[in-house]
Design a protein around this motif. Structure first.
Motif, PDB file in Angstrom:
ATOM      1  N   VAL A  10     -20.458  47.926 -22.399  1.00 66.26           N
ATOM      2  CA  VAL A  10     -19.394  47.397 -23.246  1.00 66.26           C
ATOM      3  C   VAL A  10     -19.280  45.874 -23.197  1.00 66.26           C
ATOM      4  CG1 VAL A  10     -18.045  49.527 -23.151  1.00 66.26           C
ATOM      5  CG2 VAL A  10     -17.580  47.719 -21.500  1.00 66.26           C
ATOM      6  N   ALA A  11     -19.797  45.252 -22.148  1.00 66.33           N
ATOM      7  CA  ALA A  11     -19.715  43.788 -22.021  1.00 66.33           C
ATOM      8  C   ALA A  11     -21.000  43.156 -22.572  1.00 66.33           C
ATOM      9  CB  ALA A  11     -19.526  43.401 -20.563  1.00 66.33           C
ATOM     10  N   PRO A  12     -20.915  41.913 -22.975  1.00 65.77           N
ATOM     11  CA  PRO A  12     -22.127  41.217 -23.426  1.00 65.77           C
ATOM     12  C   PRO A  12     -23.169  41.151 -22.297  1.00 65.77           C
ATOM     13  CG  PRO A  12     -20.158  39.970 -24.007  1.00 65.77           C
ATOM     14  CD  PRO A  12     -19.716  41.091 -23.129  1.00 65.77           C
ATOM     15  N   ASP A  13     -24.435  41.133 -22.679  1.00 69.60           N
ATOM     16  CA  ASP A  13     -25.533  41.147 -21.707  1.00 69.60           C
ATOM     17  C   ASP A  13     -25.475  39.978 -20.724  1.00 69.60           C
ATOM     18  OD1 ASP A  13     -26.511  43.453 -22.830  1.00 69.60           O
ATOM     19  OD2 ASP A  13     -28.026  42.436 -24.044  1.00 69.60           O
ATOM     20  N   GLN A  14     -24.862  38.899 -21.104  1.00 65.85           N
ATOM     21  CA  GLN A  14     -24.815  37.728 -20.224  1.00 65.85           C
ATOM     22  C   GLN A  14     -24.043  38.001 -18.932  1.00 65.85           C
ATOM     23  OE1 GLN A  14     -22.799  35.352 -23.172  1.00 65.85           O
ATOM     24  NE2 GLN A  14     -21.002  35.117 -21.874  1.00 65.85           N
ATOM     25  N   LYS A  49     -23.593  39.361 -13.115  1.00 64.59           N
ATOM     26  CA  LYS A  49     -22.313  39.301 -12.403  1.00 64.59           C
ATOM     27  C   LYS A  49     -21.815  40.711 -12.070  1.00 64.59           C
ATOM     28  CE  LYS A  49     -18.855  37.017 -10.698  1.00 64.59           C
ATOM     29  NZ  LYS A  49     -19.022  36.217  -9.506  1.00 64.59           N
ATOM     30  N   VAL A  50     -22.002  41.644 -12.993  1.00 65.27           N
ATOM     31  CA  VAL A  50     -21.616  43.036 -12.755  1.00 65.27           C
ATOM     32  C   VAL A  50     -22.389  43.578 -11.553  1.00 65.27           C
ATOM     33  CG1 VAL A  50     -21.685  45.387 -13.691  1.00 65.27           C
ATOM     34  CG2 VAL A  50     -20.936  43.486 -15.140  1.00 65.27           C
ATOM     35  N   ASP A  51     -23.688  43.310 -11.505  1.00 65.76           N
ATOM     36  CA  ASP A  51     -24.503  43.764 -10.382  1.00 65.76           C
ATOM     37  C   ASP A  51     -24.053  43.116  -9.070  1.00 65.76           C
ATOM     38  OD1 ASP A  51     -26.056  45.433 -11.975  1.00 65.76           O
ATOM     39  OD2 ASP A  51     -27.579  43.881 -12.324  1.00 65.76           O
ATOM     40  N   GLU A  52     -23.704  41.854  -9.125  1.00 69.77           N
ATOM     41  CA  GLU A  52     -23.243  41.135  -7.940  1.00 69.77           C
ATOM     42  C   GLU A  52     -21.956  41.754  -7.388  1.00 69.77           C
ATOM     43  OE1 GLU A  52     -21.311  36.794  -6.953  1.00 69.77           O
ATOM     44  OE2 GLU A  52     -22.882  36.877  -8.480  1.00 69.77           O
ATOM     45  N   VAL A  53     -21.006  42.002  -8.266  1.00 73.41           N
ATOM     46  CA  VAL A  53     -19.738  42.597  -7.842  1.00 73.41           C
ATOM     47  C   VAL A  53     -19.974  44.003  -7.307  1.00 73.41           C
ATOM     48  CG1 VAL A  53     -17.491  43.431  -8.651  1.00 73.41           C
ATOM     49  CG2 VAL A  53     -18.334  41.188  -9.372  1.00 73.41           C
ATOM     50  N   ARG A  54     -20.807  44.772  -7.977  1.00 73.61           N
ATOM     51  CA  ARG A  54     -21.127  46.128  -7.536  1.00 73.61           C
ATOM     52  C   ARG A  54     -21.700  46.105  -6.120  1.00 73.61           C
ATOM     53  NH1 ARG A  54     -24.279  49.075  -5.302  1.00 73.61           N
ATOM     54  NH2 ARG A  54     -24.775  51.169  -5.832  1.00 73.61           N
ATOM     55  N   ASP A  55     -22.605  45.182  -5.846  1.00 73.12           N
ATOM     56  CA  ASP A  55     -23.221  45.075  -4.525  1.00 73.12           C
ATOM     57  C   ASP A  55     -22.217  44.670  -3.449  1.00 73.12           C
ATOM     58  OD1 ASP A  55     -25.630  45.824  -5.637  1.00 73.12           O
ATOM     59  OD2 ASP A  55     -26.430  43.787  -5.740  1.00 73.12           O
ATOM     60  N   GLN A  56     -21.289  43.790  -3.806  1.00 74.72           N
ATOM     61  CA  GLN A  56     -20.259  43.367  -2.848  1.00 74.72           C
ATOM     62  C   GLN A  56     -19.347  44.540  -2.473  1.00 74.72           C
ATOM     63  OE1 GLN A  56     -18.328  40.041  -4.712  1.00 74.72           O
ATOM     64  NE2 GLN A  56     -19.899  38.583  -4.066  1.00 74.72           N
ATOM     65  N   VAL A  57     -18.950  45.293  -3.462  1.00 77.81           N
ATOM     66  CA  VAL A  57     -18.087  46.453  -3.200  1.00 77.81           C
ATOM     67  C   VAL A  57     -18.858  47.489  -2.390  1.00 77.81           C
ATOM     68  CG1 VAL A  57     -16.795  48.350  -4.243  1.00 77.81           C
ATOM     69  CG2 VAL A  57     -16.658  46.057  -5.236  1.00 77.81           C
ATOM     70  N   ASP A  58     -20.110  47.696  -2.735  1.00 76.95           N
ATOM     71  CA  ASP A  58     -20.937  48.670  -2.024  1.00 76.95           C
ATOM     72  C   ASP A  58     -21.079  48.290  -0.547  1.00 76.95           C
ATOM     73  OD1 ASP A  58     -22.608  50.967  -1.779  1.00 76.95           O
ATOM     74  OD2 ASP A  58     -24.361  49.659  -1.872  1.00 76.95           O
ATOM     75  N   GLY A  59     -21.174  47.015  -0.266  1.00 76.89           N
ATOM     76  CA  GLY A  59     -21.296  46.567   1.111  1.00 76.89           C
ATOM     77  C   GLY A  59     -20.072  46.864   1.959  1.00 76.89           C
ATOM     78  N   ALA A  60     -18.932  47.057   1.308  1.00 78.00           N
ATOM     79  CA  ALA A  60     -17.687  47.295   2.041  1.00 78.00           C
ATOM     80  C   ALA A  60     -17.401  48.779   2.256  1.00 78.00           C
ATOM     81  CB  ALA A  60     -16.521  46.665   1.274  1.00 78.00           C
ATOM     82  N   ILE A  61     -18.173  49.643   1.600  1.00 73.04           N
ATOM     83  CA  ILE A  61     -17.922  51.086   1.680  1.00 73.04           C
ATOM     84  C   ILE A  61     -19.190  51.797   2.155  1.00 73.04           C
ATOM     85  CG2 ILE A  61     -17.296  53.150   0.365  1.00 73.04           C
ATOM     86  CD1 ILE A  61     -15.919  51.330  -1.634  1.00 73.04           C
TER      87      ILE A  61
END
Length: 70
Positions: free
Chosen positions: A48-52, A56-68
């Motif tokens: 749903v978000a522009p490809d640009q 950033k989406v991957d970065e945030v996903r990885d940060q959250v994954d590191g905490a759980i």
């Protein structure tokens, strides 16, 4: 029973079961479930978000994954 009572009971529960909760949050099962949820959420946002914003989406996903999980 008021809201303060409920909040206090929740705090007491968390304090009493802190070690078990920490163990569950950092378990292999939590890792598996969190990976599935995070991957699905990231894929949805990328659709749903522009490809640009994909990196950033991957970065945030990885940060959250590191905490759980593990």
């Amino acid at each position: 029973m008021g809201l303060d009572d409920i909040v206090n009971q929740g705090k007491q529960f968390l304090e009493q079961h802190k070690e078990k909760i920490d163990e569950v949050i950092h378990s292999d099962k939590a890792e598996e479930v969190s990976d599935n949820v995070l991957n699905a959420a990231a894929d949805f946002v990328k659709k749903v978000a522009p490809d640009q914003f994909d990196a950033k989406v991957d970065e945030v996903r990885d940060q959250v994954d590191g905490a759980i999980g593990n």
